[in-house]
Design an enzyme around this catalytic site. Structure first.
Site, PDB file in Angstrom:
ATOM      1  N   LYS A  56       1.036   1.222 -10.666  1.00 12.48           N
ATOM      2  CA  LYS A  56       1.056   2.384  -9.763  1.00 12.48           C
ATOM      3  C   LYS A  56       1.388   1.928  -8.338  1.00 12.48           C
ATOM      4  O   LYS A  56       1.286   0.739  -8.017  1.00 12.48           O
ATOM      5  CB  LYS A  56      -0.303   3.074  -9.785  1.00 12.48           C
ATOM      6  CG  LYS A  56      -1.453   2.180  -9.300  1.00 12.48           C
ATOM      7  CD  LYS A  56      -2.818   2.801  -9.579  1.00 12.48           C
ATOM      8  CE  LYS A  56      -3.943   1.898  -9.104  1.00 12.48           C
ATOM      9  NZ  LYS A  56      -5.256   2.403  -9.531  1.00 12.48           N
ATOM     10  N   ARG A 154     -15.842  10.514  -9.887  1.00 15.77           N
ATOM     11  CA  ARG A 154     -14.486  10.759  -9.365  1.00 15.77           C
ATOM     12  C   ARG A 154     -13.718  11.500 -10.451  1.00 15.77           C
ATOM     13  O   ARG A 154     -14.020  12.653 -10.710  1.00 15.77           O
ATOM     14  CB  ARG A 154     -13.852   9.417  -8.964  1.00 15.77           C
ATOM     15  CG  ARG A 154     -12.655   9.551  -8.059  1.00 15.77           C
ATOM     16  CD  ARG A 154     -12.036   8.209  -7.687  1.00 15.77           C
ATOM     17  NE  ARG A 154     -11.397   7.542  -8.818  1.00 15.77           N
ATOM     18  CZ  ARG A 154     -10.758   6.366  -8.743  1.00 15.77           C
ATOM     19  NH1 ARG A 154     -10.701   5.710  -7.589  1.00 15.77           N
ATOM     20  NH2 ARG A 154     -10.192   5.840  -9.801  1.00 15.77           N
ATOM     21  N   HIS A 186     -13.779   4.745 -16.009  1.00 16.36           N
ATOM     22  CA  HIS A 186     -13.514   3.809 -14.901  1.00 16.36           C
ATOM     23  C   HIS A 186     -14.845   3.512 -14.213  1.00 16.36           C
ATOM     24  O   HIS A 186     -15.693   4.399 -14.085  1.00 16.36           O
ATOM     25  CB  HIS A 186     -12.516   4.475 -13.941  1.00 16.36           C
ATOM     26  CG  HIS A 186     -11.795   3.552 -13.015  1.00 16.36           C
ATOM     27  ND1 HIS A 186     -11.098   2.446 -13.440  1.00 16.36           N
ATOM     28  CD2 HIS A 186     -11.646   3.589 -11.660  1.00 16.36           C
ATOM     29  CE1 HIS A 186     -10.548   1.839 -12.372  1.00 16.36           C
ATOM     30  NE2 HIS A 186     -10.876   2.519 -11.293  1.00 16.36           N
ATOM     31  N   ARG A 242      -7.030  -2.880 -18.323  1.00  9.85           N
ATOM     32  CA  ARG A 242      -6.103  -2.251 -17.378  1.00  9.85           C
ATOM     33  C   ARG A 242      -6.094  -2.989 -16.044  1.00  9.85           C
ATOM     34  O   ARG A 242      -6.467  -2.418 -15.015  1.00  9.85           O
ATOM     35  CB  ARG A 242      -6.515  -0.791 -17.115  1.00  9.85           C
ATOM     36  CG  ARG A 242      -6.710   0.091 -18.316  1.00  9.85           C
ATOM     37  CD  ARG A 242      -6.893   1.557 -17.880  1.00  9.85           C
ATOM     38  NE  ARG A 242      -7.954   1.750 -16.902  1.00  9.85           N
ATOM     39  CZ  ARG A 242      -9.194   2.118 -17.195  1.00  9.85           C
ATOM     40  NH1 ARG A 242      -9.556   2.363 -18.438  1.00  9.85           N
ATOM     41  NH2 ARG A 242     -10.086   2.262 -16.226  1.00  9.85           N
ATOM     42  N   TYR A 286       1.101  -3.792  24.574  1.00  6.98           N
ATOM     43  CA  TYR A 286       0.443  -2.601  25.128  1.00  6.98           C
ATOM     44  C   TYR A 286      -1.024  -2.868  25.462  1.00  6.98           C
ATOM     45  O   TYR A 286      -1.772  -3.409  24.644  1.00  6.98           O
ATOM     46  CB  TYR A 286       0.461  -1.461  24.118  1.00  6.98           C
ATOM     47  CG  TYR A 286       1.818  -0.871  23.839  1.00  6.98           C
ATOM     48  CD1 TYR A 286       2.719  -0.580  24.854  1.00  6.98           C
ATOM     49  CD2 TYR A 286       2.187  -0.570  22.526  1.00  6.98           C
ATOM     50  CE1 TYR A 286       3.955  -0.014  24.568  1.00  6.98           C
ATOM     51  CE2 TYR A 286       3.415  -0.007  22.235  1.00  6.98           C
ATOM     52  CZ  TYR A 286       4.299   0.273  23.263  1.00  6.98           C
ATOM     53  OH  TYR A 286       5.510   0.831  22.974  1.00  6.98           O
ATOM     54  N   CYS A 333       2.279  -3.093  17.528  1.00  8.05           N
ATOM     55  CA  CYS A 333       2.977  -1.854  17.898  1.00  8.05           C
ATOM     56  C   CYS A 333       3.659  -1.265  16.652  1.00  8.05           C
ATOM     57  O   CYS A 333       3.482  -1.770  15.553  1.00  8.05           O
ATOM     58  CB  CYS A 333       4.004  -2.147  18.982  1.00  8.05           C
ATOM     59  SG  CYS A 333       3.346  -3.139  20.340  1.00  8.05           S
ATOM     60  N   ASP A 335       6.796  -1.256  15.690  1.00  8.92           N
ATOM     61  CA  ASP A 335       7.873  -2.042  15.074  1.00  8.92           C
ATOM     62  C   ASP A 335       7.754  -3.533  15.326  1.00  8.92           C
ATOM     63  O   ASP A 335       8.598  -4.299  14.870  1.00  8.92           O
ATOM     64  CB  ASP A 335       9.231  -1.609  15.659  1.00  8.92           C
ATOM     65  CG  ASP A 335       9.392  -0.118  15.629  1.00  8.92           C
ATOM     66  OD1 ASP A 335       9.372   0.444  14.518  1.00  8.92           O
ATOM     67  OD2 ASP A 335       9.499   0.501  16.707  1.00  8.92           O
TER      68      ASP A 335
END
Ligand code: PLP
Length: 399
Positions: A56, A154, A186, A242, A286, A333, A335
């Protein structure tokens, strides 16, 4: 392609250059021979169980199709994904193993799933109804795994809801629309060795299986073990394991002092976009949250939070250049971020630095998780689409 070793010599990464990586700001190296090794290692740990490779979330960020193919080569008879789109991508690429998908919402393309012979999970009767409608339209029988909530709180049917789910499944079986091929659950605490809920959930699970069997259900596979349970609770291996994270060479139980002979599959490398001197006292990035105390050499790394580098890694995320270890200097930052390479650095633009990798002296994805207060799963899964995955190794190379 010729498989190249993953930084056996940490010094080699500083000037690592291949035709595939030439000119790239950065890349994630995906070592499929490590992945195949991990699948074989896990299969040896669970010799009685079938093996579902959990792929997944783009194979935990490693790249869905190359990983799925490598896992199948290494003996995985099943693939597991969360969403329909992932399962469709696997089938449409020609992967014809057993394939389970487990998260759907009303109105999802159940017809597409049944047509592609994908096993479907049901935690509620409405899911069974959607599956049966699709199967009738296609004049076929859909394969279903009933999910029981044994205490995770869940997914899965809880308590009396499971009894209703079984009854509903039986009536659809009688009609020929579905066949229940699996019962599954699970764990909540598989990553806490010896946690009492593990045994309690296991007992509740086998009671639920017995209840389903009394109602006439004849599952082929009963399954409950993720990586942690496969490795540290072998009694939970049942008919099918799994594993996800362990297949990618990362420990599901990092607090346990054992690497289980797993090898990290992903190495994240970036090329310095700029190298320059900064004087002592000049704040960096920054907000100037880092200020070198001496004149130094800094490097600009062209990856930021848009690429999945956590902003929480500001001033703490570890990096290496050859044998030199340092951390992110100042804020991450969108990028880019900066590293302080030290006053004597001979770095030049284009040099490769490693954020995490498998080589000696290289930081690991777990180190990044520890530095940023998360788990290794999140570190590898969040690496962004802008970072190309470069596949190396594996018994069939770039297949
Ligand atoms: C993600 C997932 C797994 C794999 O978990 P790991 O901890 O990565 O081994 C197994 N089963 C289900 C239902 C999952 O969602």
């Amino acid at each position: 392609m010729t498989p190249s070793p993953v930084a056996a010599d940490p010094g080699a990464t500083a000037d690592r250059e291949t035709p595939q990586t030439h000119g790239l700001p950065g890349w994630a190296e995906i070592d499929l021979s490590a992945l195949e090794h991990n699948v074989r290692t896990l299969r040896e740990r669970a010799p009685e169980a079938d093996f579902m490779a959990v792929v997944k979330a783009d194979a935990y960020g490693h790249g869905l199709l190359p990983v799925a193919r490598a896992a199948v080569r290494a003996g995985a008879g099943w693939l597991g994904v969360a969403q329909f789109s992932e399962a469709f991508a696997l089938r449409d690429a020609g992967l014809d193993t057993r394939l389970l998908t487990w998260l759907s919402v009303p109105g999802a393309d159940f017809t597409g799933a049944v047509r592609r012979a994908i096993d479907l999970s049901a935690s509620a009767t409405w899911v069974l109804d959607e599956i049966a409608t699709a199967a009738r339209a296609l004049a076929t029988t859909a394969r279903v795994h009933l999910k029981v909530d044994t205490g995770l709180g869940r997914g899965g049917a809880f308590g009396a809801d499971f009894t209703s789910l079984v009854a509903h499944a039986r009536s659809l079986e009688a009609e020929g629309a579905i066949r229940v091929v699996g019962v599954w659950t699970h764990f909540a605490f598989a990553d806490s060795p010896r946690h009492p809920t593990v045994i309690a959930q296991q007992e509740r699970f086998f009671e639920a299986v017995a209840e389903a069997e009394r109602a006439g259900i004849r599952p082929e596979v009963r399954h409950l073990a993720n990586s942690a349970a496969t490795l540290v609770h072998p009694s939970a291996q049942a008919d099918l394991v799994r594993p996800g994270i362990a297949m990618y060479g990362l420990s599901p139980v990092p607090q346990v002092d054992d690497d289980f002979d797993l090898r990290p599959v992903m190495s994240l490398r970036m090329r310095l976009a700029l190298v320059k001197r900064l004087p002592a006292g000049q704040g960096v990035s920054y907000g100037h949250t880092y200020t070198p105390k001496v004149d130094t050499v800094v490097g600009l790394v062209p990856a930021g939070y848009a690429d999945g580098i956590p902003r929480d890694a500001s001033n703490v995320g570890p990096v290496s250049r050859g044998t030199y270890r340092t951390t992110v200097a100042g804020r991450v930052c969108m990028d880019q971020f900066v590293v302080d390479l030290g006053p004597d650095s001979d770095a030049v633009a284009g040099d490769v630095i490693t954020l995490f990798g498998a080589g000696p002296g290289e930081p690991s994805a777990q180190d990044w998780a520890d530095a940023t207060g998360t788990i290794s799963y999140e570190i590898v899964t969040r690496i962004g689409a802008r970072v190309p995955r470069i596949v190396i190794g594996g018994s069939q190379g770039l297949s």
